[in-house]
Write an enzyme that holds these catalytic residues in place. Structure first.
Site, PDB file in Angstrom:
ATOM      1  N   HIS A  84     -10.190  -8.218  -7.893  1.00  0.00           N
ATOM      2  CA  HIS A  84     -10.096  -7.802  -6.495  1.00  0.00           C
ATOM      3  C   HIS A  84     -10.910  -8.821  -5.690  1.00  0.00           C
ATOM      4  O   HIS A  84     -11.987  -9.242  -6.106  1.00  0.00           O
ATOM      5  CB  HIS A  84     -10.696  -6.407  -6.326  1.00  0.00           C
ATOM      6  CG  HIS A  84     -10.731  -5.938  -4.911  1.00  0.00           C
ATOM      7  ND1 HIS A  84     -11.864  -6.001  -4.137  1.00  0.00           N
ATOM      8  CD2 HIS A  84      -9.760  -5.430  -4.125  1.00  0.00           C
ATOM      9  CE1 HIS A  84     -11.594  -5.522  -2.930  1.00  0.00           C
ATOM     10  NE2 HIS A  84     -10.329  -5.168  -2.891  1.00  0.00           N
ATOM     11  N   LYS A 131       0.838  -1.194   0.000  1.00  0.00           N
ATOM     12  CA  LYS A 131       0.000   0.000   0.000  1.00  0.00           C
ATOM     13  C   LYS A 131       0.877   1.249   0.000  1.00  0.00           C
ATOM     14  O   LYS A 131       1.927   1.288   0.658  1.00  0.00           O
ATOM     15  CB  LYS A 131      -0.897   0.001   1.238  1.00  0.00           C
ATOM     16  CG  LYS A 131      -1.841  -1.190   1.288  1.00  0.00           C
ATOM     17  CD  LYS A 131      -2.888  -1.132   0.175  1.00  0.00           C
ATOM     18  CE  LYS A 131      -3.863  -2.287   0.270  1.00  0.00           C
ATOM     19  NZ  LYS A 131      -4.949  -2.181  -0.713  1.00  0.00           N
TER      20      LYS A 131
HETATM   21 MG    MG Z   1      -6.900  -2.253  -4.051  1.00  0.00          MG
END
Ligand code: MG
Length: 371
Positions: A305, A174
């Protein structure tokens, strides 16, 4: 076969190390509000959505399943999935208040349960019902070592462990720190730790504006970033198209697009390279397959996802020609009779009939917060 009853549940399951964060979300539990659809043949199907484990919001989804869509399904043949999808999606009172969001997530859970019934009735794992072969290899990439609330030392140690000890050949981390320089430092350290041969993806979870995403995105090429995920606000189609044109690193998105129409618009605008539909954001397997076909027609790779925490998407990845790779996050594994499994960096094909969604009784006892 006829539908006789629908039960709902809301699972709240703790995430890794009790809390994870990206640039825009903090989560302690993964939510799975969903339903079990029973039939007069004794076969039942399970479907669910994927949420941040917020009970008042999750209740909106199960209320919609129970009170809005449930009466429309009573006595219907669950084999007629396409027909039932249209019946529910186009039910005027529900369509009027939302062709995305709560009603769409509720429809998604129902659609998954119906496909689960269909595959169980055929005695086949869903991937086989859909025409796939277990000779197909699905590479796993791991997202669960790259959270933004990990310290730099923990991040590097986790990514190194995933590659060296668990055999992953791809990891995602991230980005979107308050100070973007920190993100570059984290990317540099992880790339150094995992070496040049491992795929490294970054995900900003919609945090940045176009200017910031451009200036950082230009630096990503130095670290051979495989894709740049959700750089800016999810619905900003022209912004993503500009980034896709100007950056050397490919753009990935789709986890926050609700409909086939959304995917058509982003793909036609050249705003996405790696297409990431999610069965729990789109309305289930029926609409996911349409979006995947659309991507395939443009020769774009589909890397889902996994709001379902892999269970359904593994079947779809095996069956659909646009898929060769899938995300791995283990939060819900303990809940399923046959949890999605990775061995030496590759997914193992499920063998039990159904869509992979059958829950253990213990999961319903331990994690169901609906009352
Ligand atoms: Mg994502």
């Amino acid at each position: 076969m006829k539908i006789t009853r629908i039960d709902t549940f809301i699972l709240h399951v703790p995430v890794t190390r009790s809390q994870i964060a990206d640039s825009t979300h903090q989560v302690t539990h993964w939510g799975a509000p969903g339903c079990i659809i029973h039939t007069d043949a004794g076969i039942f199907g399970t479907g669910y959505s994927g949420t941040h484990g917020h009970l008042p919001t999750d209740r909106l989804i199960t209320d919609c399943i129970e009170h809005t869509f449930g009466p429309l399904l009573a006595g219907e043949d669950p084999h007629a999935v396409q027909h039932l999808w249209r019946k529910l999606a186009h039910f005027p009172p529900a369509q009027w208040v939302g062709r995305g969001g709560i009603t769409h997530l509720a429809l998604g859970a129902i659609d998954i349960a119906l496909w689960d019934i269909k595959a169980k009735a055929a005695g086949l794992p869903l991937w086989q019902l859909l025409g796939g072969s277990d000779s197909k290899i699905i590479q796993a990439y791991n997202t669960d070592g790259g959270w933004l609330n990990w310290s730099l030392a923990d991040l590097v140690a986790d990514c190194r462990r995933l590659v060296e000890e668990e055999g992953y050949s791809g990891v995602k981390i991230k980005v979107g720190s308050p100070n973007p320089t920190d993100d570059l430092r984290r990317i540099e350290a992880v790339r150094e730790a995992i070496g040049p041969a491992v795929k490294l993806m970054v995900d900003a979870n919609g945090r940045w504006d176009v200017t910031t995403a451009l200036s950082l995105g230009h630096r990503f090429a130095d670290f051979d970033i495989f894709w740049f995920e959700e750089p800016i606000w999810y619905d900003d189609l022209p912004g993503h198209a500009e980034l896709a044109r100007k950056l050397a690193t490919p753009i990935a998105l789709g986890e926050q697009l609700y409909s086939l129409d959304n995917f058509r618009d982003f793909i036609r605008a050249g705003a996405v390279h790696f297409v990431q539909p999610d069965v729990v954001r789109l309305a289930g397997i029926t609409e996911w397959w349409q979006a995947a076909d659309l991507a395939y027609a443009h020769r774009l790779p589909v890397v889902s996802h996994i709001g379902d925490m892999m269970q359904v998407h593994l079947h779809l990845a095996i069956a659909h020609p646009a898929c060769t790779m899938l995300e791995y996050i283990p939060w819900l594994r303990r809940c399923f009779v046959e949890p999605a499994t990775v061995r030496n960096g590759y997914f193992v094909a499920p063998q039990q009939p159904g869509a992979g969604t059958t829950l253990k009784d213990s999961a319903l006892n331990e994690f169901n917060v609906r009352n």
